[in-house]
Design an enzyme around this catalytic site. Structure first.
Site, PDB file in Angstrom:
ATOM      1  N   HIS A  15      34.002  36.122  48.651  1.00  0.00           N
ATOM      2  CA  HIS A  15      33.058  36.149  47.508  1.00  0.00           C
ATOM      3  C   HIS A  15      32.075  34.994  47.661  1.00  0.00           C
ATOM      4  CE1 HIS A  15      32.287  36.847  43.009  1.00  0.00           C
ATOM      5  NE2 HIS A  15      31.413  35.926  43.396  1.00  0.00           N
ATOM      6  N   HIS A  17      27.657  33.769  47.275  1.00  0.00           N
ATOM      7  CA  HIS A  17      26.250  34.039  46.958  1.00  0.00           C
ATOM      8  C   HIS A  17      25.396  33.321  47.999  1.00  0.00           C
ATOM      9  CE1 HIS A  17      27.265  35.636  42.947  1.00  0.00           C
ATOM     10  NE2 HIS A  17      28.281  34.796  43.054  1.00  0.00           N
ATOM     11  N   LYS A 101      30.184  46.032  43.384  1.00  0.00           N
ATOM     12  CA  LYS A 101      30.479  44.953  42.437  1.00  0.00           C
ATOM     13  C   LYS A 101      30.039  45.304  41.019  1.00  0.00           C
ATOM     14  CE  LYS A 101      31.270  40.708  40.959  1.00  0.00           C
ATOM     15  NZ  LYS A 101      30.697  39.428  41.299  1.00  0.00           N
ATOM     16  N   HIS A 138      33.501  41.298  38.168  1.00  0.00           N
ATOM     17  CA  HIS A 138      33.310  40.074  37.378  1.00  0.00           C
ATOM     18  C   HIS A 138      33.940  40.377  36.017  1.00  0.00           C
ATOM     19  CE1 HIS A 138      31.037  36.344  36.184  1.00  0.00           C
ATOM     20  NE2 HIS A 138      31.474  36.806  35.035  1.00  0.00           N
ATOM     21  N   HIS A 176      37.207  35.762  41.256  1.00  0.00           N
ATOM     22  CA  HIS A 176      37.218  34.390  40.725  1.00  0.00           C
ATOM     23  C   HIS A 176      37.990  34.274  39.400  1.00  0.00           C
ATOM     24  CE1 HIS A 176      33.835  36.160  38.622  1.00  0.00           C
ATOM     25  NE2 HIS A 176      32.991  35.969  39.609  1.00  0.00           N
ATOM     26  N   ASP A 249      33.049  31.828  45.635  1.00  0.00           N
ATOM     27  CA  ASP A 249      32.013  31.963  44.604  1.00  0.00           C
ATOM     28  C   ASP A 249      30.972  30.858  44.730  1.00  0.00           C
ATOM     29  OD1 ASP A 249      30.633  33.188  42.563  1.00  0.00           O
ATOM     30  OD2 ASP A 249      31.799  32.259  40.963  1.00  0.00           O
TER      31      ASP A 249
HETATM   32  C1  NCD Z   1      26.949  33.073  40.081  1.00  0.00           C
HETATM   33  C2  NCD Z   1      25.510  32.933  40.544  1.00  0.00           C
HETATM   34  O1  NCD Z   1      24.910  31.860  40.326  1.00  0.00           O
HETATM   35  O2  NCD Z   1      24.982  33.869  41.147  1.00  0.00           O
HETATM   36  N1  NCD Z   1      27.251  32.009  39.168  1.00  0.00           N
HETATM   37  C3  NCD Z   1      28.479  31.570  38.836  1.00  0.00           C
HETATM   38  O3  NCD Z   1      28.590  30.750  37.930  1.00  0.00           O
HETATM   39  N2  NCD Z   1      29.567  31.973  39.479  1.00  0.00           N
HETATM   40  C4  NCD Z   1      27.173  34.428  39.497  1.00  0.00           C
HETATM   41  C5  NCD Z   1      28.632  34.768  39.284  1.00  0.00           C
HETATM   42  O4  NCD Z   1      29.366  34.995  40.234  1.00  0.00           O
HETATM   43  O5  NCD Z   1      29.066  34.797  38.123  1.00  0.00           O
HETATM   44 ZN    ZN Z   2      30.062  35.048  42.081  1.00  0.00          ZN
END
Ligand code: NCD
Ligand code: ZN
Length: 346
Positions: A15, A17, A101, A138, A176, A249
């Protein structure tokens, strides 16, 4: 085990970003340095909702991997209300999508286009169940009458347990997780239900966000919970249960977007992720369980081969910079300004 050197199969991040543009170019090397593969989140602006968009995004990620480094991005589809099941199935069959997702609409960063009612994606879930495509969640309700610290537990009650009952053969990753409730739900569910756990939810509780003042860089969603929940997450991570595996995450935001009167959610942990997990497993005297959590249970759940190469961690100092200059801005990494007790050698 109290080893000074730890050699494990190369881990994967289930996971992450990676963003796009200059930020993608800046952060991809951090993830690719430690992890062989990663499940890449689709919450771009606009979100990745088609196989064509995912294939193009995958090309941009591959272009950001430094020469000589092997890294495989695994793409996900951002589910929207009434998404076409055929698009998911086709993208999955073509090897473009690994999973899809669910962002409940307005639950987190870039989720405005998310799902307003899980029933709107039931045809998609039918199709995913049929072809064996994992459903990543999520897990937070967005109802404003629900306290933010209760949103994960209430999601289990109001949504997740019904989805699990309605799609008994669907592979689900509860992403998460942050609560004892989630740990217990996953433990009590069948083998098709698993969860990822971040380094930060293993390390901090909600009080850490307010230690001596407000700490925007420790704010993420789902938000960190009480200590009792952190302890349950730690027990789950080191338990050796294949239902719990690594997902950072990692979610970079420019420092100005975090230190703001409406700071955004997300913790950037990619540069020192495995060192952070090693710290937790060491403190729990469970270093011998790190490889399962980081490198075995994820691929087993997804039905993918294990990585063949190894990484080495040694006991020693890792000094985490207070700030990193990335993409023309600064990003504050998790553990910024601290010294960790394990060093990633490569
Ligand atoms: C994530 C993001 O910034 O894209 N932020 C976070 O707090 N984890 C989005 C997410 O996974 O909730
Ligand atoms: Zn995330």
């Amino acid at each position: 085990m109290n080893a000074e050197t730890l050699v494990i199969r190369r881990p994967d991040d289930w996971h992450v970003h990676l963003r796009d543009g200059a930020m993608l170019a800046a952060v991809t090397p951090h993830t690719a340095r430690q992890f062989a593969r990663a499940i890449v989140m689709p919450n771009l602006k606009p979100p990745v909702t088609t196989a064509a968009a995912a294939a193009a995004y995958r090309d941009r990620i591959r272009a950001a991997v430094p020469a000589g480094v092997t890294f495989e991005p695994l793409m996900t589809c951002y589910l929207v209300d009434h998404i076409d099941p055929d698009e998911l199935v086709r993208g999955f069959a073509e090897g473009i999508f690994t999973a899809a997702k669910l962002y409940p609409a307005h639950a987190t960063t870039n989720s405005a286009a998310g799902v307003t009612d899980v029933r709107h994606i039931y045809p998609a879930l039918e199709a995913m169940q049929r072809v064996g495509m994992p459903f990543l969640i999520h897990g937070e309700v967005t109802d404003h009458d629900v306290d933010i610290f209760d949103r994960e537990a209430v999601f289990i009650e109001r949504t997740l347990q019904h989805v699990v009952a309605d799609f008994p053969a669907l592979k689900i990753v509860f992403e998460h997780i942050t609560t004892r409730d989630a740990v217990q739900f996953v433990e009590g569910a069948g083998p098709l239900i698993a969860a990822t756990i971040t380094p930060h939810h293993l390390a901090i509780n909600r009080s850490a966000m307010f230690e001596g003042g407000i700490r925007p860089h420790l704010y993420c969603l789902p938000v960190a919970k009480r200590e009792v929940h952190r302890l349950a997450l730690r027990a789950a991570a080191v338990s050796g249960s294949p239902k719990f595996f690594l997902g950072t995450d990692s979610a970079p935001h420019p420092v100005g977007d975090k230190e703001s009167d409406c700071g955004c959610a997300g913790i950037y942990n990619a540069p020192f992720a495995i060192e952070s997990y090693a710290k937790t497993f060491d403190e729990e005297r469970a270093l011998d369980r790190l490889e399962g959590f980081a490198s075995l249970f994820g691929p087993q759940f997804y039905g993918l081969p294990l990585n063949e190469d190894r990484i080495t961690l040694v006991r020693g100092e890792t000094i985490v910079p207070a700030r990193l200059a990335l993409a023309g801005t600064d990003v504050v990494p998790f553990h910024g300004g601290q010294t960790l007790g394990w060093r990633f050698v490569g």
